[in-house]
Scaffold this motif. Structure first.
Motif, short mmCIF file in Angstrom:
data_model
loop_
_atom_site.label_atom_id
_atom_site.label_comp_id
_atom_site.label_asym_id
_atom_site.label_seq_id
_atom_site.Cartn_x
_atom_site.Cartn_y
_atom_site.Cartn_z
N GLU A 158 0.82 -1.21 0.00
CA GLU A 158 0.00 0.00 0.00
C GLU A 158 0.86 1.26 0.00
OE1 GLU A 158 -2.50 -0.60 3.42
OE2 GLU A 158 -4.19 -1.27 2.16
N GLN A 159 2.03 1.18 0.61
CA GLN A 159 2.93 2.33 0.68
C GLN A 159 3.81 2.45 -0.57
OE1 GLN A 159 5.14 1.80 4.32
NE2 GLN A 159 3.45 2.51 5.61
N GLY A 160 3.69 1.50 -1.49
CA GLY A 160 4.50 1.54 -2.70
C GLY A 160 5.93 1.10 -2.48
N GLU A 161 6.18 0.35 -1.40
CA GLU A 161 7.52 -0.12 -1.07
C GLU A 161 7.72 -1.52 -1.65
OE1 GLU A 161 11.30 -0.42 0.13
OE2 GLU A 161 10.08 1.41 0.31
N PRO A 162 8.60 -1.68 -2.64
CA PRO A 162 8.77 -2.99 -3.28
C PRO A 162 9.49 -3.98 -2.38
CG PRO A 162 10.38 -1.45 -4.14
CD PRO A 162 9.47 -0.65 -3.24
N VAL A 163 9.20 -5.24 -2.58
CA VAL A 163 9.85 -6.33 -1.84
C VAL A 163 10.23 -7.42 -2.83
CG1 VAL A 163 8.49 -5.83 0.23
CG2 VAL A 163 7.69 -7.57 -1.40
N ILE A 164 10.95 -8.41 -2.34
CA ILE A 164 11.30 -9.59 -3.13
C ILE A 164 10.48 -10.76 -2.59
CG2 ILE A 164 13.13 -11.19 -3.79
CD1 ILE A 164 15.09 -8.80 -3.36
N VAL A 165 9.67 -11.35 -3.44
CA VAL A 165 8.81 -12.47 -3.06
C VAL A 165 9.43 -13.76 -3.59
CG1 VAL A 165 6.58 -13.58 -3.44
CG2 VAL A 165 6.70 -11.12 -2.95
N VAL A 166 9.61 -14.73 -2.71
CA VAL A 166 10.22 -16.01 -3.07
C VAL A 166 9.20 -17.13 -2.89
CG1 VAL A 166 12.09 -17.63 -2.55
CG2 VAL A 166 12.50 -15.17 -2.38
N LEU A 167 9.14 -18.04 -3.83
CA LEU A 167 8.27 -19.20 -3.75
C LEU A 167 9.00 -20.42 -4.29
CD1 LEU A 167 5.92 -19.31 -6.78
CD2 LEU A 167 7.20 -17.23 -6.34
N TRP A 168 8.43 -21.57 -4.06
CA TRP A 168 8.92 -22.79 -4.69
C TRP A 168 8.18 -23.02 -6.00
CZ3 TRP A 168 13.37 -23.52 -3.22
CH2 TRP A 168 13.80 -23.86 -1.94
N HIS A 169 8.89 -23.56 -6.98
CA HIS A 169 8.30 -23.84 -8.29
C HIS A 169 7.10 -24.78 -8.15
CE1 HIS A 169 8.36 -24.60 -12.67
NE2 HIS A 169 9.13 -23.53 -12.74
N GLN A 170 7.15 -25.65 -7.17
CA GLN A 170 6.06 -26.62 -6.96
C GLN A 170 4.73 -25.93 -6.67
OE1 GLN A 170 5.88 -28.68 -3.20
NE2 GLN A 170 5.49 -30.65 -4.19
N ARG A 171 4.77 -24.71 -6.15
CA ARG A 171 3.55 -24.03 -5.73
C ARG A 171 3.16 -22.89 -6.66
NH1 ARG A 171 2.25 -26.79 -0.72
NH2 ARG A 171 3.62 -28.58 -0.99
N LEU A 172 3.50 -23.02 -7.94
CA LEU A 172 3.19 -21.97 -8.92
C LEU A 172 1.70 -21.88 -9.25
CD1 LEU A 172 6.04 -22.16 -11.61
CD2 LEU A 172 5.37 -20.13 -10.30
N ALA A 173 0.95 -22.96 -9.02
CA ALA A 173 -0.42 -23.04 -9.54
C ALA A 173 -1.37 -21.98 -8.99
CB ALA A 173 -1.00 -24.43 -9.30
N THR B 69 6.07 -33.97 -12.83
CA THR B 69 7.09 -33.07 -13.36
C THR B 69 8.27 -33.02 -12.39
OG1 THR B 69 5.86 -31.27 -12.30
CG2 THR B 69 5.46 -31.63 -14.65
N TRP B 70 9.37 -32.40 -12.82
CA TRP B 70 10.56 -32.37 -11.98
C TRP B 70 10.30 -31.72 -10.62
CZ3 TRP B 70 12.42 -27.90 -9.94
CH2 TRP B 70 12.06 -26.70 -10.57
N ASP B 71 9.35 -30.76 -10.59
CA ASP B 71 9.07 -30.03 -9.35
C ASP B 71 7.92 -30.62 -8.55
OD1 ASP B 71 7.10 -29.42 -11.16
OD2 ASP B 71 7.14 -27.26 -10.81
N ARG B 72 7.28 -31.67 -9.08
CA ARG B 72 6.09 -32.27 -8.46
C ARG B 72 5.03 -31.18 -8.21
NH1 ARG B 72 8.39 -36.20 -3.73
NH2 ARG B 72 10.17 -34.77 -3.64
N LEU B 73 4.70 -30.45 -9.27
CA LEU B 73 3.77 -29.33 -9.22
C LEU B 73 2.46 -29.73 -8.56
CD1 LEU B 73 3.22 -26.36 -10.21
CD2 LEU B 73 2.18 -27.41 -12.23
N LEU B 74 2.05 -28.97 -7.55
CA LEU B 74 0.79 -29.24 -6.86
C LEU B 74 -0.37 -28.67 -7.66
CD1 LEU B 74 -0.83 -30.22 -4.41
CD2 LEU B 74 -0.35 -28.00 -3.31
N LEU B 75 -1.31 -29.55 -8.03
CA LEU B 75 -2.49 -29.17 -8.80
C LEU B 75 -3.71 -29.35 -7.91
CD1 LEU B 75 -1.57 -30.99 -12.13
CD2 LEU B 75 -1.41 -28.53 -11.67
N PRO B 76 -4.25 -28.27 -7.36
CA PRO B 76 -5.39 -28.37 -6.44
C PRO B 76 -6.66 -28.82 -7.16
CG PRO B 76 -4.29 -26.24 -6.25
CD PRO B 76 -3.78 -26.88 -7.48
N ARG B 77 -7.51 -29.52 -6.42
CA ARG B 77 -8.83 -29.85 -6.95
C ARG B 77 -9.65 -28.57 -7.08
NH1 ARG B 77 -12.64 -33.83 -3.51
NH2 ARG B 77 -13.28 -31.87 -2.52
N PRO B 78 -10.32 -28.37 -8.21
CA PRO B 78 -10.97 -27.08 -8.45
C PRO B 78 -12.39 -26.95 -7.89
CG PRO B 78 -11.05 -28.39 -10.44
CD PRO B 78 -10.29 -29.20 -9.43
#
Length: 234
Positions: A47-62, A169-178
């Motif tokens: 909200e203040q316009g202050e940028p950050v670095i967001v890190v995630l695992w490839h497995q949780r891209l979905a 896949t190599w990352d074991r991508l998590l695919l949630p039930r929709p």
């Protein structure tokens, strides 16, 4: 060029697939009862316009289009220029995210300059720390280098759902039930400081610290929804 390659490289075909993937992501989000935990500080900074670095695992891209509060600020994700990474970028753009394609031909200095330019504009940066090709859940030093250069804060973000399956896949991508699902988004700041003149030993120790941070929050999210936490492949 073969017909198969022409189809695979067709903008119309790629955009069609991107829209279908985006539909699935929206369906998951709409039909899941979500908890959103630990976002107070990130929301405030956005909200203040202050940028950050967001890190995630490839497995949780979905569910990555919902990781960052796009109603409060902008974020640019780093994707691969390869076909799969390009598709991730197309999908994320449909949700209003900026993207930068990282290729083997683009020097790290040029990429870092582009990333730092985005942050100077007040745009946060998102990166899958083990992407684009792995190894699975092995954190790269890239987020550390950007944190050291920019001085910006680093937040680990993950999600998990009670019902879903892992792709082969190599990352074991998590695919949630929709449909009829329960899920959690978990955000937690990584509070280590990267010294401006960190030695190789310090960088490696910090890399392991960030890797452990990401594994810890992801395991916590899994346990919250009753999912068995990740374990390394045998």
């Amino acid at each position: 060029m073969s017909l198969r390659k022409k189809i695979a490289d067709s903008e119309a075909v790629l955009n069609w697939f991107a829209r279908r993937i985006a539909t699935y992501i929206r369906m998951v989000h709409r039909n899941t009862k979500w908890q959103r935990i630990g976002y107070e500080e990130l929301d405030r900074l956005a909200e203040q316009g202050e940028p950050v670095i967001v890190v995630l695992w490839h497995q949780r891209l979905a569910q990555s289009p919902y990781f960052f509060p796009l109603d409060k600020g902008r974020i640019c994700s780093i994707t691969s220029s390869a076909r799969a990474g390009s598709m991730v970028g197309r999908v994320q753009k449909l949700f209003g995210m900026d993207t930068i394609a990282m290729s083997s031909h683009k020097r790290h200095v040029a990429l870092s300059r582009e990333v730092l330019g985005k942050m100077k504009e007040g745009i946060s940066i998102g990166i899958a720390a083990d992407g684009p090709r792995g190894p699975e859940r092995v954190c790269s030093t890239v987020p550390l280098i950007w944190a050291r250069t920019s001085g910006k804060r680093v937040f680990g973000i993950t999600f998990s759902t009670r019902y879903g399956r892992e792709a082969g896949t190599w990352d074991r991508l998590l695919l949630p039930r929709p449909w009829k699902n329960e899920g959690v988004f978990l955000c937690r700041e990584w509070t280590e400081t990267v010294p401006r003149k960190a030695s190789e030993e310090q960088i490696e120790a910090l890399r392991q610290s960030l890797e452990q941070h990401m594994n810890d929050i992801t395991a916590e999210a899994d346990r919250m929804v009753g999912r068995e936490p990740w374990t390394p492949k045998a």
